[in-house]
Design an enzyme around this catalytic site. Structure first.
Site, PDB file in Angstrom:
ATOM      1  N   THR A  55     105.703  39.456  64.528  1.00  0.00           N
ATOM      2  CA  THR A  55     106.949  39.219  65.540  1.00  0.00           C
ATOM      3  C   THR A  55     106.944  39.855  66.619  1.00  0.00           C
ATOM      4  O   THR A  55     107.549  39.473  67.744  1.00  0.00           O
ATOM      5  CB  THR A  55     108.035  39.539  64.251  1.00  0.00           C
ATOM      6  OG1 THR A  55     108.073  38.805  63.101  1.00  0.00           O
ATOM      7  CG2 THR A  55     109.629  39.225  64.871  1.00  0.00           C
ATOM      8  N   GLN A 160      98.686  33.207  61.588  1.00  0.00           N
ATOM      9  CA  GLN A 160      98.048  32.457  60.460  1.00  0.00           C
ATOM     10  C   GLN A 160      96.513  32.058  60.695  1.00  0.00           C
ATOM     11  O   GLN A 160      95.909  32.091  59.819  1.00  0.00           O
ATOM     12  CB  GLN A 160      98.831  31.103  60.311  1.00  0.00           C
ATOM     13  CG  GLN A 160     100.212  31.140  59.611  1.00  0.00           C
ATOM     14  CD  GLN A 160     100.185  31.815  58.305  1.00  0.00           C
ATOM     15  OE1 GLN A 160      99.226  31.869  57.478  1.00  0.00           O
ATOM     16  NE2 GLN A 160     101.322  32.488  57.951  1.00  0.00           N
ATOM     17  N   SER A 180      98.499  39.472  63.219  1.00  0.00           N
ATOM     18  CA  SER A 180      99.185  40.360  62.161  1.00  0.00           C
ATOM     19  C   SER A 180      98.423  41.076  61.526  1.00  0.00           C
ATOM     20  O   SER A 180      97.545  40.204  60.702  1.00  0.00           O
ATOM     21  CB  SER A 180     100.544  39.433  61.628  1.00  0.00           C
ATOM     22  OG  SER A 180     101.251  40.521  60.797  1.00  0.00           O
ATOM     23  N   ALA A 181      98.604  42.182  60.881  1.00  0.00           N
ATOM     24  CA  ALA A 181      97.710  42.865  59.910  1.00  0.00           C
ATOM     25  C   ALA A 181      97.787  42.110  58.554  1.00  0.00           C
ATOM     26  O   ALA A 181      96.642  42.042  58.005  1.00  0.00           O
ATOM     27  CB  ALA A 181      97.761  44.450  59.807  1.00  0.00           C
ATOM     28  N   HIS A 182      98.845  41.974  58.089  1.00  0.00           N
ATOM     29  CA  HIS A 182      98.985  41.751  56.682  1.00  0.00           C
ATOM     30  C   HIS A 182      98.564  40.356  56.235  1.00  0.00           C
ATOM     31  O   HIS A 182      98.252  40.075  55.279  1.00  0.00           O
ATOM     32  CB  HIS A 182     100.505  41.759  56.099  1.00  0.00           C
ATOM     33  CG  HIS A 182     101.504  40.861  56.822  1.00  0.00           C
ATOM     34  ND1 HIS A 182     101.944  39.664  56.029  1.00  0.00           N
ATOM     35  CD2 HIS A 182     102.294  40.759  57.762  1.00  0.00           C
ATOM     36  CE1 HIS A 182     102.961  38.987  56.685  1.00  0.00           C
ATOM     37  NE2 HIS A 182     102.968  39.750  58.011  1.00  0.00           N
ATOM     38  N   THR A 222     105.260  56.154  68.986  1.00  0.00           N
ATOM     39  CA  THR A 222     104.326  56.563  68.394  1.00  0.00           C
ATOM     40  C   THR A 222     103.710  55.682  67.654  1.00  0.00           C
ATOM     41  O   THR A 222     104.325  54.799  67.114  1.00  0.00           O
ATOM     42  CB  THR A 222     104.639  57.909  67.789  1.00  0.00           C
ATOM     43  OG1 THR A 222     105.285  58.925  68.478  1.00  0.00           O
ATOM     44  CG2 THR A 222     103.388  58.397  66.912  1.00  0.00           C
ATOM     45  N   CYS A 310     116.813  31.621  53.383  1.00  0.00           N
ATOM     46  CA  CYS A 310     117.917  31.997  54.340  1.00  0.00           C
ATOM     47  C   CYS A 310     118.677  33.236  53.871  1.00  0.00           C
ATOM     48  O   CYS A 310     118.249  33.921  52.652  1.00  0.00           O
ATOM     49  CB  CYS A 310     119.057  30.844  54.442  1.00  0.00           C
ATOM     50  SG  CYS A 310     119.871  30.466  52.651  1.00  0.00           S
TER      51      CYS A 310
HETATM   52  N1  PLP Z   1     104.084  33.872  63.459  1.00  0.00           N
HETATM   53  C1  PLP Z   1     103.413  33.172  62.248  1.00  0.00           C
HETATM   54  C2  PLP Z   1     102.739  31.976  62.235  1.00  0.00           C
HETATM   55  C3  PLP Z   1     103.715  33.785  60.919  1.00  0.00           C
HETATM   56  O1  PLP Z   1     103.348  33.159  59.771  1.00  0.00           O
HETATM   57  C4  PLP Z   1     104.328  35.153  60.965  1.00  0.00           C
HETATM   58  C5  PLP Z   1     104.724  35.520  59.428  1.00  0.00           C
HETATM   59  O2  PLP Z   1     104.407  35.053  58.481  1.00  0.00           O
HETATM   60  C6  PLP Z   1     104.738  35.712  61.957  1.00  0.00           C
HETATM   61  C7  PLP Z   1     104.552  34.996  63.093  1.00  0.00           C
HETATM   62  C8  PLP Z   1     105.388  37.072  62.050  1.00  0.00           C
HETATM   63  O3  PLP Z   1     104.352  38.110  61.582  1.00  0.00           O
HETATM   64  P1  PLP Z   1     105.053  39.598  61.107  1.00  0.00           P
HETATM   65  O4  PLP Z   1     105.282  38.973  59.720  1.00  0.00           O
HETATM   66  O5  PLP Z   1     103.905  40.423  61.320  1.00  0.00           O
HETATM   67  O6  PLP Z   1     105.882  39.959  61.761  1.00  0.00           O
END
Ligand code: PLP
Length: 371
Positions: A55, A160, A180-182, A222, A310
């Site tokens: 994000t 993704q 994104s790491a997760h 940090t 939502c």
């Molecule tokens: N962009 C896409 C295509 C995603 O699927 C996601 C999260 O699922 C994000 C951005 C946001 O990533 P984060 O959850 O690390 O903020």
């Protein structure tokens, strides 16, 4: 070499910005992770900016505080792009390019925006693969050809796609890219934005926060050491561990088997060929009350998503599927996204199929009683 998060917690408590020994040990770890992420992406370490996740990476890429560029996004972007661009001040106008029924980018629409909208310069931001359908938006690499022709900056939201599609930024003419790491089984709350060196020299992007000079002045604060190390560790594992890569390759067979087993009661949403291997978005024509069906599945321990939640916690009709199929279509109200991981077993997929079949029977009974 770091073996576990607990090792990092106990050994690297120094602030990476401090010049004492404890700080520089933490700094070394961060720079090692930067190197790992850079080599997994085919980038230079100086082109990697660590963030709090996808994000934030997307926000930094597109916020354009000084309104230097007009923006073009696809209609199925993640909310971190979609909602951001809707909130930008006048002068940073955003145009939205449609997608085709199979979820791929409508190139004609993009071209028509590029030729009709008047602007000094554009940033085009498109996701590599969609988070709900798994569809690869630009399977033939046409965006790169259009970039040559129209000279826009290109940002890819690869949150993704990273780890599921090959990315080599040394021969991919992209200006910015978010990860994104997760999504790689790293820790939640860490990510990175790749910013090409030549763009950094033009002092873009603008930092979103005011503060110190961390992350080459692009992202003060940090650093989230543990999250960053988890991103670096998983990026390296995914790109160079042959055993792990083999397990990634097995996902497709399980996903395809699952879809074939359910073919008599469901339809695949989006392009069947141009998809990442772990995602299956299925429409069940017998389902019209998605929240009820999701609740039944959840009670049976099948953790799957309808659409984005939502604020009330209820599933809203998916913006992505509505774009693909239209507002009148029943598809968004009866579709579910299934995500597989490297840890998903064939036994679990067999169990998932039987849970879904039984849940549909139960759903119909409940609906009958509610009549
Ligand atoms: N962009 C896409 C295509 C995603 O699927 C996601 C999260 O699922 C994000 C951005 C946001 O990533 P984060 O959850 O690390 O903020």
């Amino acid at each position: 070499m770091l073996n576990s998060v607990s090792e990092a917690v106990f050994n690297y408590y120094g602030n990476p910005s401090s010049i004492h020994r404890c700080g520089s040990e933490s700094r070394d770890q961060i720079e090692n992770a930067r190197q790992q992420v850079a080599s997994a992406l085919g980038a230079k370490p100086t082109e990697i900016i660590f963030t709090s996740g996808g994000t934030e990476a997307n926000n930094i890429a597109l916020a354009d505080v000084n309104a230097r560029f007009a923006k073009i996004i696809s209609a199925v972007e993640h909310s971190s792009i979609f909602n951001l661009t809707r909130s930008l001040p006048k002068g940073s106008a955003t145009s939205v390019a449609r997608v085709n029924k199979d979820g791929t980018l409508n190139l004609e629409d993009l071209k028509s925006i590029l030729s009709t909208v008047k602007a000094e310069g554009f940033i085009v931001s498109v996701m590599l693969a969609n988070n709900e359908t798994g569809v690869i938006l630009d399977p033939e690499g046409d965006l790169l050809k259009l970039k040559e022709e129209y000279g826009f900056l290109l940002h890819l939201d690869a949150v993704q796609g990273f780890g599921k599609l090959p990315i080599n930024l040394s021969d991919l003419n992209v200006d910015m890219l978010s990860v994104s790491a997760h999504k790689l089984h790293g820790l939640k709350g860490a990510g990175a934005l790749f910013v090409r060196e030549r763009l950094q020299r033009q002092s873009y992007p603008d930092p979103l926060f005011l503060g110190g000079s961390h992350e080459s002045n692009f992202r003060p604060g940090t650093e989230n050491l543990m999250g960053i190390l988890s991103l670096g560790y998983m990026a390296e594992k995914m790109s160079s561990d042959r055993h792990y890569k083999g397990r990634l390759g097995d996902i497709k067979a399980k996903r395809d088997w699952f879809e074939t087993e359910l073919a008599d009661i469901s339809q695949i949403n989006g392009s069947k060929e141009n998809r990442i291997d772990n995602t299956s978005n299925l429409y069940f024509p017998e389902i019209s009350e998605l929240n009820l069906f999701l609740e039944i599945l959840s009670e049976r321990n099948l953790c799957v998503s309808g659409q984005s939640a939502c604020s009330s916690g209820l599933a809203e009709p998916s913006r992505v599927l509505t774009e693909m199929f239209g507002v009148e279509s029943p598809v968004p109200k009866g579709s579910i996204r299934f995500s597989l991981s490297v840890d998903t077993t064939q036994e679990e997929m067999v169990e998932a199929v039987s849970i879904i079949r039984e849940a549909i029977g139960f759903y119909k009974e409940v609906k009958e009683v509610m009549k």
